[in-house]
Design an enzyme around this catalytic site. Structure first.
Site, PDB file in Angstrom:
ATOM      1  N   ARG A  73       0.736  -1.168   0.172  1.00  0.00           N
ATOM      2  CA  ARG A  73      -0.082   0.033  -0.172  1.00  0.00           C
ATOM      3  C   ARG A  73       0.689   1.268   0.049  1.00  0.00           C
ATOM      4  NH1 ARG A  73      -4.734  -0.902  -0.284  1.00  0.00           N
ATOM      5  NH2 ARG A  73      -5.421   1.314   0.123  1.00  0.00           N
ATOM      6  N   ARG A  74       2.069   1.190  -0.701  1.00  0.00           N
ATOM      7  CA  ARG A  74       2.976   2.447  -0.798  1.00  0.00           C
ATOM      8  C   ARG A  74       3.371   2.719  -2.200  1.00  0.00           C
ATOM      9  NH1 ARG A  74       6.880   0.764   4.035  1.00  0.00           N
ATOM     10  NH2 ARG A  74       5.405   0.779   5.778  1.00  0.00           N
ATOM     11  N   GLY A  75       2.717   1.591  -2.957  1.00  0.00           N
ATOM     12  CA  GLY A  75       3.184   2.240  -4.599  1.00  0.00           C
ATOM     13  C   GLY A  75       4.222   1.110  -5.050  1.00  0.00           C
ATOM     14  N   LEU A  76       4.694   0.337  -4.376  1.00  0.00           N
ATOM     15  CA  LEU A  76       5.950  -0.359  -4.749  1.00  0.00           C
ATOM     16  C   LEU A  76       5.515  -1.595  -5.808  1.00  0.00           C
ATOM     17  CD1 LEU A  76       8.719  -1.378  -4.864  1.00  0.00           C
ATOM     18  CD2 LEU A  76       8.290  -3.164  -2.789  1.00  0.00           C
ATOM     19  N   GLY A  77       4.060  -2.024  -5.674  1.00  0.00           N
ATOM     20  CA  GLY A  77       3.869  -3.072  -6.560  1.00  0.00           C
ATOM     21  C   GLY A  77       3.542  -2.469  -7.811  1.00  0.00           C
ATOM     22  N   GLU A  99      -2.347 -13.940 -14.633  1.00  0.00           N
ATOM     23  CA  GLU A  99      -3.374 -14.543 -13.940  1.00  0.00           C
ATOM     24  C   GLU A  99      -3.222 -13.998 -12.456  1.00  0.00           C
ATOM     25  OE1 GLU A  99      -2.068 -18.316 -14.460  1.00  0.00           O
ATOM     26  OE2 GLU A  99      -3.069 -18.514 -16.487  1.00  0.00           O
ATOM     27  N   ASN A 104      -8.516 -12.550  -4.750  1.00  0.00           N
ATOM     28  CA  ASN A 104      -7.366 -11.542  -4.386  1.00  0.00           C
ATOM     29  C   ASN A 104      -8.149 -10.166  -4.572  1.00  0.00           C
ATOM     30  OD1 ASN A 104      -4.912 -10.060  -3.880  1.00  0.00           O
ATOM     31  ND2 ASN A 104      -3.784 -11.723  -4.662  1.00  0.00           N
ATOM     32  N   TYR A 111      -3.905  -4.206 -10.293  1.00  0.00           N
ATOM     33  CA  TYR A 111      -3.796  -4.443 -11.638  1.00  0.00           C
ATOM     34  C   TYR A 111      -5.129  -3.670 -12.529  1.00  0.00           C
ATOM     35  CZ  TYR A 111      -0.722  -8.160 -10.644  1.00  0.00           C
ATOM     36  OH  TYR A 111       0.301  -9.159 -10.151  1.00  0.00           O
TER      37      TYR A 111
END
Length: 150
Positions: A73-77, A99, A104, A111
Site C-alpha cells: 500500500r505504498r506504491g511499490l507493486g 493471472e 485476491n 492491476y
C-alpha cells in the site's frame, strides 16, 4: 535482468524467501532457479519486492509479483509493474498478460489501476482449503518505446 544474465543460487534463494513472506503458498527455490535460467525470463527487484516476467515474441506475462507485507500500500507493486511493462515494451512486447485469483481483491485493484482488463477465466485454477478459486486472465496493451500507444 534477463534469464541469460546467469543468476546465482543466492538470488534464487533470496527471491524464494521474499515470495514466502508475500504468499501463503510460496514457490520453492528450485522454481526460481528454473525460471531465472530461461532466456525469456525478466526480473525487476526492489528492496521489498520483485516482479518476474516472461517475454515471448511480442507478448509478455507476469509470472509473479511479490511485495513484502510491511511494504504494501505504498506504491511499490505499481512501480514494479510499470518498470517491467516499460522494459518489456522496449524489447518489443505489445501486450502483457497475467493471472490473478478471483478472491485476491488487493491484487485485482492494483492491476485494474495499472490498466489491466479481464480477457478470460480459468475455472478452479487456484487451490484453497475451502475449495478452488477461479483465475482471472488479465491483459494490458503496452506502449511503444517512444511512448505512443500500441
Amino acid at each position: 535482468m534477463t534469464g541469460a544474465d546467469n543468476p546465482t543460487p543466492e538470488l534464487a534463494a533470496a527471491l524464494a524467501a521474499m515470495h514466502a513472506r508475500a504468499f501463503n503458498d510460496p514457490w520453492p527455490v528450485s522454481a526460481f532457479v528454473a525460471l531465472l535460467s530461461l532466456p525469456e525470463a525478466r526480473l525487476e527487484v526492489a528492496a521489498d519486492g520483485f516482479i518476474l516476467t516472461r517475454l515471448a515474441a511480442d507478448e509478455a506475462e507476469i509470472l509473479t509479483l511479490a511485495v513484502c507485507p510491511a511494504a504494501r500500500r505504498r506504491g511499490l507493486g505499481r512501480r514494479l509493474v510499470e518498470t517491467a511493462a516499460a522494459a518489456l515494451a522496449a524489447e518489443g512486447a505489445t501486450r502483457l498478460f497475467l493471472e490473478v485469483a478471483e478472491d485476491n481483491a488487493a491484487a485485482r485493484a492494483l492491476y485494474a489501476g495499472a490498466g489491466f482488463a479481464s480477457v478470460g477465466r480459468r475455472p478452479g485454477y487456484y487451490g484453497r482449503p475451502a475449495g478452488a478459486v477461479d483465475a482471472l486472465v488479465l491483459a494490458r496493451d503496452l506502449a511503444a518505446p517512444d511512448g505512443t500507444a500500441i
